[in-house]
Motif scaffolding. Structure first.
Motif, PDB file in Angstrom:
ATOM      1  N   GLN A 178     -20.558   5.229  99.496  1.00  0.00           N
ATOM      2  CA  GLN A 178     -19.948   6.545  99.523  1.00  0.00           C
ATOM      3  C   GLN A 178     -19.544   6.942  98.099  1.00  0.00           C
ATOM      4  OE1 GLN A 178     -19.434   8.352 102.495  1.00  0.00           O
ATOM      5  NE2 GLN A 178     -20.562   6.705 103.527  1.00  0.00           N
ATOM      6  N   LEU A 179     -20.014   8.094  97.641  1.00  0.00           N
ATOM      7  CA  LEU A 179     -19.642   8.625  96.342  1.00  0.00           C
ATOM      8  C   LEU A 179     -18.709   9.820  96.526  1.00  0.00           C
ATOM      9  CD1 LEU A 179     -23.064   8.586  94.443  1.00  0.00           C
ATOM     10  CD2 LEU A 179     -21.134   7.041  94.094  1.00  0.00           C
ATOM     11  N   ARG A 180     -17.678   9.857  95.682  1.00  0.00           N
ATOM     12  CA  ARG A 180     -16.713  10.962  95.707  1.00  0.00           C
ATOM     13  C   ARG A 180     -16.492  11.401  94.268  1.00  0.00           C
ATOM     14  NH1 ARG A 180     -11.196  11.709  94.983  1.00  0.00           N
ATOM     15  NH2 ARG A 180     -10.189  13.198  96.390  1.00  0.00           N
ATOM     16  N   ALA A 181     -16.934  12.604  93.941  1.00  0.00           N
ATOM     17  CA  ALA A 181     -16.820  13.134  92.580  1.00  0.00           C
ATOM     18  C   ALA A 181     -15.814  14.270  92.574  1.00  0.00           C
ATOM     19  CB  ALA A 181     -18.179  13.625  92.084  1.00  0.00           C
ATOM     20  N   HIS A 182     -14.848  14.191  91.665  1.00  0.00           N
ATOM     21  CA  HIS A 182     -13.797  15.207  91.605  1.00  0.00           C
ATOM     22  C   HIS A 182     -13.663  15.726  90.176  1.00  0.00           C
ATOM     23  CE1 HIS A 182     -10.040  17.279  92.563  1.00  0.00           C
ATOM     24  NE2 HIS A 182      -9.580  16.830  91.411  1.00  0.00           N
ATOM     25  N   ILE A 183     -13.554  17.044  90.027  1.00  0.00           N
ATOM     26  CA  ILE A 183     -13.248  17.671  88.741  1.00  0.00           C
ATOM     27  C   ILE A 183     -12.096  18.635  88.968  1.00  0.00           C
ATOM     28  CG2 ILE A 183     -14.075  19.132  86.858  1.00  0.00           C
ATOM     29  CD1 ILE A 183     -16.847  18.045  87.249  1.00  0.00           C
ATOM     30  N   SER A 184     -11.086  18.550  88.108  1.00  0.00           N
ATOM     31  CA  SER A 184      -9.878  19.345  88.304  1.00  0.00           C
ATOM     32  C   SER A 184     -10.210  20.836  88.378  1.00  0.00           C
ATOM     33  CB  SER A 184      -8.883  19.080  87.175  1.00  0.00           C
ATOM     34  OG  SER A 184      -9.466  19.302  85.897  1.00  0.00           O
ATOM     35  N   GLY A 185      -9.685  21.475  89.425  1.00  0.00           N
ATOM     36  CA  GLY A 185      -9.886  22.900  89.630  1.00  0.00           C
ATOM     37  C   GLY A 185     -11.169  23.275  90.329  1.00  0.00           C
ATOM     38  N   LEU A 186     -12.075  22.303  90.511  1.00  0.00           N
ATOM     39  CA  LEU A 186     -13.377  22.602  91.109  1.00  0.00           C
ATOM     40  C   LEU A 186     -13.562  21.970  92.481  1.00  0.00           C
ATOM     41  CD1 LEU A 186     -15.760  22.274  88.021  1.00  0.00           C
ATOM     42  CD2 LEU A 186     -14.416  24.244  88.770  1.00  0.00           C
ATOM     43  N   GLY A 187     -12.674  21.058  92.864  1.00  0.00           N
ATOM     44  CA  GLY A 187     -12.779  20.426  94.175  1.00  0.00           C
ATOM     45  C   GLY A 187     -13.362  19.042  94.121  1.00  0.00           C
ATOM     46  N   THR A 188     -13.880  18.603  95.273  1.00  0.00           N
ATOM     47  CA  THR A 188     -14.402  17.245  95.418  1.00  0.00           C
ATOM     48  C   THR A 188     -15.753  17.293  96.132  1.00  0.00           C
ATOM     49  OG1 THR A 188     -12.151  16.385  95.570  1.00  0.00           O
ATOM     50  CG2 THR A 188     -13.922  14.938  96.289  1.00  0.00           C
ATOM     51  N   LEU A 189     -16.697  16.556  95.593  1.00  0.00           N
ATOM     52  CA  LEU A 189     -18.063  16.499  96.117  1.00  0.00           C
ATOM     53  C   LEU A 189     -18.306  15.111  96.705  1.00  0.00           C
ATOM     54  CD1 LEU A 189     -21.031  17.634  96.272  1.00  0.00           C
ATOM     55  CD2 LEU A 189     -21.334  16.769  93.934  1.00  0.00           C
ATOM     56  N   HIS A 190     -18.776  15.049  97.948  1.00  0.00           N
ATOM     57  CA  HIS A 190     -18.997  13.782  98.652  1.00  0.00           C
ATOM     58  C   HIS A 190     -20.482  13.585  98.945  1.00  0.00           C
ATOM     59  CE1 HIS A 190     -14.933  15.221  99.714  1.00  0.00           C
ATOM     60  NE2 HIS A 190     -14.581  13.956  99.714  1.00  0.00           N
ATOM     61  N   THR A 191     -20.930  12.364  98.815  1.00  0.00           N
ATOM     62  CA  THR A 191     -22.333  12.032  99.102  1.00  0.00           C
ATOM     63  C   THR A 191     -22.406  10.609  99.673  1.00  0.00           C
ATOM     64  OG1 THR A 191     -23.134  13.408  97.282  1.00  0.00           O
ATOM     65  CG2 THR A 191     -24.640  11.750  98.127  1.00  0.00           C
ATOM     66  N   THR A 192     -23.262  10.440 100.679  1.00  0.00           N
ATOM     67  CA  THR A 192     -23.539   9.124 101.244  1.00  0.00           C
ATOM     68  C   THR A 192     -24.939   8.696 100.832  1.00  0.00           C
ATOM     69  OG1 THR A 192     -22.115   9.530 103.157  1.00  0.00           O
ATOM     70  CG2 THR A 192     -23.753   7.780 103.362  1.00  0.00           C
ATOM     71  N   ILE A 193     -25.046   7.476 100.306  1.00  0.00           N
ATOM     72  CA  ILE A 193     -26.337   6.937  99.917  1.00  0.00           C
ATOM     73  C   ILE A 193     -27.006   6.279 101.131  1.00  0.00           C
ATOM     74  CG2 ILE A 193     -27.517   5.321  98.370  1.00  0.00           C
ATOM     75  CD1 ILE A 193     -26.170   7.682  96.940  1.00  0.00           C
TER      76      ILE A 193
END
Length: 315
Positions: free
Chosen positions: A299-314
């Motif tokens: 499970q990948l969780r990418a976060h950038i301040s002010g832009l939200g969080t992006l989730h991806t399952t490999i």
């Protein structure tokens, strides 16, 4: 770099609320949506309810007339809070906010700390800024969608990146006007087949297409945040977690070539058009540096301040 204001003022009397744009899958069809205060609204439904002139039916098409459409979207966002019965209850994966970008361009090796972890001296701008492509229709997937490991790949890697979305045709930009052509920002993960990158038996020695252009290799989203709401794009915190463990933790200030310089370099080569997306490089913490790569179920969780969080399952 000139700063954007946090609230976009379209005239001297009104300040409009923050909003973002999404593309949701509703009744098996993509739907352009406005996201305000954590709620998603169909732009078409809002326009109809409020008696506003209809807007383009996709985020991509909205970008083609961005300067004209931005204040119209802001006006809808201002009135959305009173239309809560129109809020959508879509759950699960979403689509890329821009479906689909015209071009997806990616800056390579553009953070000092990333070069250092890869064993490359990087004390100053003594390298040439270079870019590669990802195939927009095949590579881009949305928040919550699955990313399969390419066939025979043993070293699939992650890279969190700030992505710029173009909102105005651009050629031969300057440092002074480059940022005027950015409609907004979103989050991207550049998935890379490291073991496909090198081809020592071949004349060219590297194979960027095999390494970077795989299907579903660019999760992007969850939303497009207009540039007017991103005060300092060159000072955003960014983190990537793998199965809950932080792997990348950095700030966009660590770029070697800043956002303006990237746009200037790109537009020396080609014309950028509304709907194009530019990935701006990744900081330290990639799998290649430690020899740890992705596996099915990760499970990948990418976060950038002010832009939200992006989730991806490999997978």
């Amino acid at each position: 770099m000139a700063e954007h204001t946090m609230d976009f003022m379209f005239n001297s009397h009104r300040i409009f609320p923050m909003f973002s744009l999404k593309t949701l899958l509703v009744n098996q069809a993509p739907l352009a949506c406005l996201s305000v205060n954590g709620k998603d609204y169909s732009i078409a439904a809002l326009s109809q309810r409020l008696g506003a002139p209809p807007l383009a039916d996709s985020v991509f098409n909205l970008l083609t007339q961005w300067e004209q459409n931005l204040p119209k979207l802001a006006a809808l966002a201002e009135q959305a809070a009173a239309q809560t019965d129109l809020a959508l209850t879509v759950t699960g994966a979403t689509l890329p906010p821009v479906l689909y970008p015209g071009k997806m361009l990616c800056a390579g090796a553009n953070y000092y700390d990333h070069l250092k972890e890869m064993g490359v001296p990087a004390e100053k701008k003594d390298q040439r800024l270079f870019f590669f492509f990802k195939p927009a229709r095949q590579a881009a997937i949305g928040d919550g969608q699955h990313a399969p490991i390419p066939k025979n790949c043993q070293k699939y890697d992650w890279e969190i990146e700030l992505a710029m979305v173009i909102g105005k045709q651009a050629k031969d930009l300057t440092l002074d006007n480059a940022m005027e052509h950015v409609a907004g920002y979103t989050i991207a993960i550049d998935l890379s087949a490291r073991d496909f990158a090198r081809a020592p038996e071949q004349f060219y020695k590297f194979d960027w297409v095999a390494a970077k252009a795989n299907d579903a290799s660019c999760p992007i989203g969850p939303a497009l945040v207009p540039a007017c709401f991103v005060k300092e794009p060159q000072n955003l915190n960014m983190t990537l977690e793998l199965n809950g463990q932080i792997k990348q933790d950095a700030n966009t200030s660590g770029m070697i070539f800043d956002l303006r310089e990237q746009l200037v370099r790109l537009t020396e080569t080609m014309t950028l058009e509304p709907g194009d997306v530019v990935l701006t490089g990744t900081p330290a913490g990639v799998g290649a540096a430690s020899g740890h790569f992705l596996a099915p179920g990760d499970q990948l969780r990418a976060h950038i301040s002010g832009l939200g969080t992006l989730h991806t399952t490999i997978t």
